[in-house]
Design an enzyme around this catalytic site. Structure first.
Site, PDB file in Angstrom:
ATOM      1  N   SER A  57     -28.063 -91.030  26.155  1.00 52.20           N
ATOM      2  CA  SER A  57     -27.651 -91.166  24.753  1.00 52.20           C
ATOM      3  C   SER A  57     -26.277 -91.816  24.596  1.00 52.20           C
ATOM      4  O   SER A  57     -25.955 -92.274  23.511  1.00 52.20           O
ATOM      5  CB  SER A  57     -27.636 -89.800  24.074  1.00 52.20           C
ATOM      6  OG  SER A  57     -26.813 -88.905  24.791  1.00 52.20           O
ATOM      7  N   ASP A  80     -21.224 -85.016  16.714  1.00 56.10           N
ATOM      8  CA  ASP A  80     -22.265 -84.034  16.378  1.00 56.10           C
ATOM      9  C   ASP A  80     -22.271 -82.826  17.314  1.00 56.10           C
ATOM     10  O   ASP A  80     -23.241 -82.092  17.373  1.00 56.10           O
ATOM     11  CB  ASP A  80     -23.643 -84.705  16.377  1.00 56.10           C
ATOM     12  CG  ASP A  80     -24.017 -85.265  17.740  1.00 56.10           C
ATOM     13  OD1 ASP A  80     -23.229 -85.134  18.686  1.00 56.10           O
ATOM     14  OD2 ASP A  80     -25.120 -85.852  17.859  1.00 56.10           O
ATOM     15  N   HIS A 138     -22.184 -85.690  21.089  1.00 55.09           N
ATOM     16  CA  HIS A 138     -21.768 -87.092  21.214  1.00 55.09           C
ATOM     17  C   HIS A 138     -20.480 -87.353  20.456  1.00 55.09           C
ATOM     18  O   HIS A 138     -20.101 -86.562  19.594  1.00 55.09           O
ATOM     19  CB  HIS A 138     -22.896 -88.000  20.701  1.00 55.09           C
ATOM     20  CG  HIS A 138     -24.230 -87.654  21.298  1.00 55.09           C
ATOM     21  ND1 HIS A 138     -25.166 -86.910  20.628  1.00 55.09           N
ATOM     22  CD2 HIS A 138     -24.742 -87.924  22.510  1.00 55.09           C
ATOM     23  CE1 HIS A 138     -26.224 -86.737  21.413  1.00 55.09           C
ATOM     24  NE2 HIS A 138     -25.997 -87.337  22.566  1.00 55.09           N
TER      25      HIS A 138
END
Ligand code: NAG
Ligand code: NAG
Length: 404
Positions: free
Chosen positions: A66, A372, A375
């Site tokens: 990610s 979040d 991240h």
């Protein structure tokens, strides 16, 4: 290296002998000539090196999770994390959700910008739309692991695994894609000479999955040689496919992330926290442990492939600056609390994660490091990237490859 030292000894020899060889007036003229020659020599010397090293890349190929997924996970279904397909994800830079796990750009986007290349499209979009792209692609998938996912299924961690598109799956995609880039070996070599390959960050999830079900740091340390081995193997494979320039990032300081701080805290023992940053010392020490092993393994790769340029990217060090001196980077709201979340001391609540009911995003994401809980923000990735591209956090330095 040998050229300047050779030229220096010639100059010394010259000065020693010309006093005896020339009368005063001629001597003056000779001094002027010599000075001019030296100046010209160094001028051309510099000119020559800068024009041969400072080339720009024509393409970037990226593998990872990610931290560098520009949309693959979303396109693959994203069952585990569909909220990345909706605002507030993407709100700051793109103004719509792109499948990136951030409010804006990722490190890979900043690197592409620095080399004057377009943001890397996700591979799954390129194959779906049958697009022709030669400036680079991201094969990274959120949740991806360096090890194949059978490993985690065998340990009963299957339900946690977001995606089966591990590093070796992504490499398989690259091999398939390669035939659309070049056909003969010579043509591929020419093209890859001007391509940058990024292997990572990858491996963080290999540790996240076991940590999140109570795995110990000792167990993670035992896993590290396997994870590093998988990353190193991917690097070898790419070099054997023709890659000349490979950059391998290490892990971020996970002890500073809101999800770790929430799951593993608050602890009753204040000495578990770094007094300067508030980060969990043991998890940061583990990230450094992984990075050390990775660096050692890359050093052996350099010996095995002397023709290739293998760069280690110190994401840990580049990120740590933000936690040490947040005000310097504009992080007024502190560094550990997430911008977008559902409450709690670090604004991370697993049952109301960013994008889910009960969560909300802050109004000023650039004042936060963490987006979040897991991240980072567009702003944080921007500062980390600056450290990588123009700072001292890549070795050998990436800057020497940038055009002026
Ligand atoms: C991954 O593969 C396993 C079988 O090996 C399957 O059961 C599982 O549903 C797959 N997971 C995802 C997220 O696709
Ligand atoms: C607190 O943690 C430190 C190491 O982090 C340890 O040496 C010490 O014994 C711990 N104290 C308590 C009361 O558990």
């Amino acid at each position: 290296m040998t050229v300047p030292s050779l030229s220096c000894s010639i100059i010394i020899l010259h000065l020693k002998h010309f006093r005896t060889l020339f009368p005063l007036k001629e001597r003056k003229r000779t001094i002027m000539k010599t000075v001019l020659l030296i100046v010209l020599f160094f001028f051309f010397q510099n000119f020559k090196t800068s024009s041969s090293i400072h080339h720009k890349y024509d393409a970037i190929y990226n593998f990872g999770d990610s931290l560098s997924d520009t949309g693959n996970f979303l396109l693959s279904g994203a069952l585990a994390f569909p909220v990345i397909g909706k605002l507030p994800y993407g709100e700051t830079f793109f103004r719509h959700a792109t499948g990136r796990c951030s409010d804006g750009r990722l490190i890979i986007d900043y690197i592409a910008e620095a080399f004057g290349l377009p943001h890397l499209p996700p591979y799954l979009d390129i194959v779906r739309e049958k697009k022709h792209v030669k400036t680079g692609v991201s094969f990274a998938v959120s949740g991806a692991t360096a090890l194949d996912t059978q490993f985690f299924y065998a340990q009963g961690l299957g339900p946690l695994v977001w995606t089966n598109d591990s590093l070796s799956v992504q490499l398989g995609w690259f091999k398939k894609f390669k035939s659309s880039l070049c056909s003969t070996k010579q043509e591929c070599d020419e093209y890859f000479k001007k391509s940058l390959f990024l292997v990572g960050e990858i491996g963080g999830n290999d540790y996240n999955y076991p940590f999140f079900v109570g795995g110990s740091i000792k167990q993670a340390q035992a896993l590290a040689p396997l994870v590093v081995g998988a990353i190193t193997k991917a690097t070898s494979m790419l070099i054997e496919e023709g890659a000349m320039d490979v950059m391998v990032p290490g892990n971020l300081p996970i002890g500073c992330s809101a999800v770790y701080l929430t799951i593993f805290g608050p602890t009753s023992n204040q000495s578990d926290y770094d007094p300067r940053t508030g980060c969990l010392k043991a998890y940061n020490a583990f990230a450094r442990y992984h990075n050390q092993q990775l660096k050692r393994s890359l050093q052996m790769q350099r010996l095995k492939y002397p023709h290739a340029r293998i760069t280690y990217a110190d994401y840990y060090g580049a990120a740590m600056r933000l936690y040490h001196t947040p005000k310097r980077y504009g992080f007024k709201e502190g560094t550990l609390k997430a911008c977008c979340g559902g409450g709690g001391p670090y604004n991370f609540n697993n049952s109301a994660r960013c994008g889910h009911t009960g969560s909300r995003a802050c109004s000023n994401p650039s004042a936060y490091v963490n987006w979040d809980g897991i991240h980072l923000t567009d702003a944080a990735y921007g500062h980390i990237s600056k450290g990588l591209i123009y700072g001292r956090f890549t070795s050998p330095p990436l800057t020497s490859l940038l055009g002026n």
